[in-house]
Enzyme design. Structure first.
Site, PDB file in Angstrom:
ATOM      1  N   SER A 198       0.849  -1.197   0.000  1.00 20.57           N
ATOM      2  CA  SER A 198       0.000   0.000   0.000  1.00 20.57           C
ATOM      3  C   SER A 198       0.883   1.244   0.000  1.00 20.57           C
ATOM      4  CB  SER A 198      -0.882  -0.018   1.246  1.00 20.57           C
ATOM      5  OG  SER A 198      -1.538   1.223   1.383  1.00 20.57           O
ATOM      6  N   CYS A 324     -12.569   0.597  20.160  1.00 19.85           N
ATOM      7  CA  CYS A 324     -13.817   0.805  20.871  1.00 19.85           C
ATOM      8  C   CYS A 324     -14.917   0.009  20.180  1.00 19.85           C
ATOM      9  CB  CYS A 324     -14.155   2.289  20.853  1.00 19.85           C
ATOM     10  SG  CYS A 324     -15.407   2.700  22.034  1.00 19.85           S
TER      11      CYS A 324
HETATM   12  N1  PLP Z   1      -2.889  -4.629   5.718  1.00 15.16           N
HETATM   13  C1  PLP Z   1      -2.176  -4.138   6.740  1.00 15.16           C
HETATM   14  C2  PLP Z   1      -1.238  -5.023   7.480  1.00 15.16           C
HETATM   15  C3  PLP Z   1      -2.315  -2.800   7.113  1.00 15.16           C
HETATM   16  O1  PLP Z   1      -1.620  -2.308   8.133  1.00 15.16           O
HETATM   17  C4  PLP Z   1      -3.230  -1.981   6.383  1.00 15.16           C
HETATM   18  C5  PLP Z   1      -3.454  -0.576   6.784  1.00 15.16           C
HETATM   19  O2  PLP Z   1      -3.351  -0.227   7.946  1.00 15.16           O
HETATM   20  C6  PLP Z   1      -3.932  -2.547   5.306  1.00 15.16           C
HETATM   21  C7  PLP Z   1      -3.739  -3.870   5.006  1.00 15.16           C
HETATM   22  C8  PLP Z   1      -4.889  -1.738   4.485  1.00 15.16           C
HETATM   23  O3  PLP Z   1      -4.208  -0.877   3.627  1.00 15.16           O
HETATM   24  P1  PLP Z   1      -5.010   0.358   2.950  1.00 15.16           P
HETATM   25  O4  PLP Z   1      -5.210   1.367   4.023  1.00 15.16           O
HETATM   26  O5  PLP Z   1      -4.119   0.839   1.866  1.00 15.16           O
HETATM   27  O6  PLP Z   1      -6.277  -0.197   2.425  1.00 15.16           O
END
Ligand code: PLP
Length: 393
Positions: A198, A324
């Site tokens: 991401s 929460c």
């Molecule tokens: N997977 C993990 C381990 C993450 O930490 C996150 C975001 O916090 C995501 C997936 C989701 O990514 P995005 O916010 O780009 O959808």
């Protein structure tokens, strides 16, 4: 107000170099990469260059990179795209500590009648690979197990997991959203079939992601539409963000050794000083297999949310391991799965650093955190009970 941002596992600042390269793609180079004319063609070339840069960070071939809208889409596409390719197989294996982008897909598949195994973790947040071996059957459509945990930073032995999964001929996906840019990845020497990243976790904007799909992996597109991304993901490409992600990956690759070592040293300094200065404090997660930037720490007998708010008043932005849920403060599913005691899980805080953090900022946190914890413990009935039990009051 002074801002000390140590919540980089939530999101990161867009690097100035990234912002600079993406801007012309809003105003000057706005063509559609699919267009036949030169105006689109020049943009297509930039998309391809960005694809190469992402591939370089992952040690992959550019043809294996599919741009998506975010990490969540990449995770959803990998799992649902694969189960769609194997409709006769009705079993999914994952872990109990996944991000909701995978965890809630497991819930969705359960609702659809799939059998789902969520592997447990031990007190250190590590998996039992024998449990994985036992879970796999000839009905397993896909296994999705994260590379590194977003809350604790614990790194799973992904290559060993992949060996086990691949020995049964099962496709293997890993969520590397927190991993890419923090530790080296090399898909050419990997057992992983699909990997999610991401942009906003590595100094590109929010709203851009990648799904790496190894050549030859069976995959049905999750977004059905045009021929974009070689038919693996429909939708006109988000060109400015793709260019941005390419630059962010190039920078991440450059910073992989020196800058990440500096970040790790800052994290270790913060951890050590917190443990020295604040009693009844414990670090959550396997300290020997952890992302260099992440520290998850529990302060017994106080609530994470109260700590966060008081830190926030001083400009310190961290995050808590509680969520929460329906009015009651429940510790995070990750800490619960690890069996962190109730009195500690409630008072957990995650500090996640980036290359933009400094030693002065760590000192600011170290100066301000102990009085905050003391203040909250002074009004905590649990702390009073604890002191009594120790014969201290
Ligand atoms: N997977 C993990 C381990 C993450 O930490 C996150 C975001 O916090 C995501 C997936 C989701 O990514 P995005 O916010 O780009 O959808």
């Amino acid at each position: 107000m002074r801002v000390v941002y140590v919540d980089n596992n939530a999101t990161t600042k867009v690097a100035p170099e990234v912002l600079e390269v993406m801007m012309p793609y809003f105003s000057d180079y706005y063509g559609n990469p699919s267009s036949m004319h030169f105006f689109g063609g020049q943009v297509q070339r930039k998309v391809n260059e960005a694809r190469e840069k992402v591939a370089d960070l992952l040690g992959a071939d550019a043809s294996e990179i599919v741009f998506t809208s975010c990490g969540t889409e990449s995770d959803n596409a990998a799992i649902l795209g694969t189960v769609d390719s194997y409709p006769e197989k009705r079993h999914f294996v994952t872990s109990r500590v996944e991000h909701p982008a995978v965890g809630n897909v497991a819930t969705y598949l359960t609702r659809k009648g799939y059998k789902v195994n969520e592997l447990s973790v031990d007190r250190e947040g590590q998996l039992d690979l024998d449990e994985l071996k036992e879970a796999l059957t000839d009905q397993t459509a896909v296994v999705s197990i994260m590379y590194a945990n977003n809350e604790t930073g614990v790194i799973f032995p992904v290559e060993k997991i992949g060996e086990i999964v691949k020995s049964k001929g099962i496709p293997f996906h890993t969520d590397a959203v927190q991993t890419a840019g923090k530790i080296p990845l090399n898909m050419k020497k990997s057992t992983v079939d699909m990997l999610s990243i991401s942009g906003h976790k590595l100094h590109a904007p929010k709203g851009i992601g990648v799904l790496y799909i190894r050549k030859g992996t069976k995959f049905s597109p999750f977004l059905i539409g045009g021929h974009q991304e070689k038919g693996r993901r429909g939708g006109t490409e988000n060109v400015p963000y793709i260019v941005a992600l390419g630059k962010a990956c190039e920078l991440a690759r450059k910073n992989m050794n020196d800058e990440n070592m500096r970040v790790k040293a800052l994290r270790d300094y913060l951890e050590q000083r917190i443990l020295e200065k604040i009693p009844n404090t414990l670090v959550n997660g396997d300290r020997s297999n952890r992302l260099p930037n992440t520290l998850n720490v529990s302060f017994e007998y106080v609530e994470g949310e109260s700590i966060l708010l008081l830190l926030s008043d001083l400009g310190i932005c961290a995050s808590s391991g509680s969520a929460c849920t329906s009015g009651s403060l429940e510790p995070s599913h990750v800490l619960r799965a690890m069996g962190v005691p109730f009195t500690a899980a409630h008072g957990s805080i995650r500090f996640s650093l980036s290359i933009y953090n400094t030693k002065e900022e760590m000192d600011y946190i170290i100066e301000n955190l102990p009085p905050i914890i003391q203040r909250l413990r002074d009004i905590s009935p649990f702390w009073k009970d604890y002191l009594k039990s120790q014969g201290k009051k």
